[in-house]
Design a protein around this motif. Structure first.
Motif, PDB file in Angstrom:
ATOM      1  N   LYS A 147       8.357   2.169   5.125  1.00 58.03           N
ATOM      2  CA  LYS A 147       9.539   1.614   4.823  1.00 58.03           C
ATOM      3  C   LYS A 147      10.608   1.978   3.720  1.00 58.03           C
ATOM      4  N   GLY A 148      10.068   2.572   2.858  1.00 55.84           N
ATOM      5  CA  GLY A 148      10.838   3.542   1.774  1.00 55.84           C
ATOM      6  C   GLY A 148      11.046   2.412   0.833  1.00 55.84           C
ATOM      7  N   ILE A 179       9.860  -7.740   1.641  1.00 53.93           N
ATOM      8  CA  ILE A 179      11.401  -7.282   2.081  1.00 53.93           C
ATOM      9  C   ILE A 179      11.480  -5.972   2.552  1.00 53.93           C
ATOM     10  N   ASP A 180      11.897  -5.770   3.782  1.00 59.96           N
ATOM     11  CA  ASP A 180      12.103  -4.757   4.543  1.00 59.96           C
ATOM     12  C   ASP A 180      13.479  -4.677   5.094  1.00 59.96           C
ATOM     13  N   SER A 209       0.958  -1.244  -0.077  1.00 59.51           N
ATOM     14  CA  SER A 209       0.124  -0.034  -0.093  1.00 59.51           C
ATOM     15  C   SER A 209       0.812   1.183   0.011  1.00 59.51           C
ATOM     16  N   PRO A 210       0.247   2.444  -0.398  1.00 53.51           N
ATOM     17  CA  PRO A 210       1.252   3.644  -0.407  1.00 53.51           C
ATOM     18  C   PRO A 210       1.622   3.978   1.012  1.00 53.51           C
ATOM     19  N   LYS A 211       0.900   3.686   1.955  1.00 55.02           N
ATOM     20  CA  LYS A 211       1.462   3.847   3.522  1.00 55.02           C
ATOM     21  C   LYS A 211       2.471   2.944   3.785  1.00 55.02           C
ATOM     22  N   THR A 212       2.395   1.700   3.414  1.00 51.31           N
ATOM     23  CA  THR A 212       3.380   0.832   3.918  1.00 51.31           C
ATOM     24  C   THR A 212       4.759   1.338   3.017  1.00 51.31           C
ATOM     25  N   VAL A 213       4.782   1.661   1.654  1.00 49.91           N
ATOM     26  CA  VAL A 213       5.889   2.093   0.873  1.00 49.91           C
ATOM     27  C   VAL A 213       6.210   3.368   1.482  1.00 49.91           C
TER      28      VAL A 213
END
Length: 168
Positions: free
Chosen positions: A142-143, A149-150, A135-139
């Motif tokens: 975590k960048g 994959i984090d 999701s845009p929020k997750t992107v």
């Protein structure tokens, strides 16, 4: 042994395998043993190991808005046979040789390593193109837009082992 239709079945090799292992051997692939040891903090308390994080991603979590992204079952079901077909060490002749020489454990360990590669390739290909995007929020958090994959810790914890079901 013959059945009612007159078909004969020879279980000699299977009996030899079961005797060799003391039960039916199988390969486990996943986040096993000490590879689950990572813990992360969320809201100032330790809550997750690699295994727990993996479970949430494999099956999803409605309460945490995490879609299911199968990194174990789907790659094995979708691609494992292809990986086996590509391997010269895991073909029918190699299997028959392992049975004759009593090295089936080594053969199955190679199957596990092959399965690990299949799973790791899923991480590199966004689940062979089947995982839902972040999701845009997750992107933003975590960048990165790479699903699952984090830190790379969960991916590094994938391993395999050969075990057996004991006869009762």
């Amino acid at each position: 042994m013959a059945n009612d239709a007159g078909v004969k079945t020879d279980f000699t090799i299977l009996d030899r395998v079961l005797k060799m292992f003391g039960g039916a051997p199988y390969v486990k692939i996943g986040i096993l043993g000490s590879s689950t040891s990572r813990k992360i903090k969320a809201n100032k308390r330790e809550v997750a190991t690699n295994a727990a994080i993996g479970f949430k991603n494999e099956f999803g979590s409605v309460s945490e808005h995490i879609p299911a992204r199968s990194f174990l079952q789907m790659p094995i079901k979708l691609k494992f046979n292809e990986y086996m077909a590509k391997s010269e060490k895991l073909n029918k002749a190699a299997f028959e040789k392992a049975l004759k020489e009593g090295t089936l454990f080594k053969f199955m360990a190679l199957m596990g390593i092959n399965g690990e590669k299949c799973v790791l390739d899923a991480f590199a290909t966004r689940g062979f193109g089947k995982w839902k995007p972040n999701s845009p929020k997750t992107v933003a958090l975590k960048g990165s837009d790479s699903p699952l994959i984090d830190t790379g810790e969960m991916r590094k914890s994938i391993t395999s082992s050969v075990e057996n079901v004991k006869k009762k």
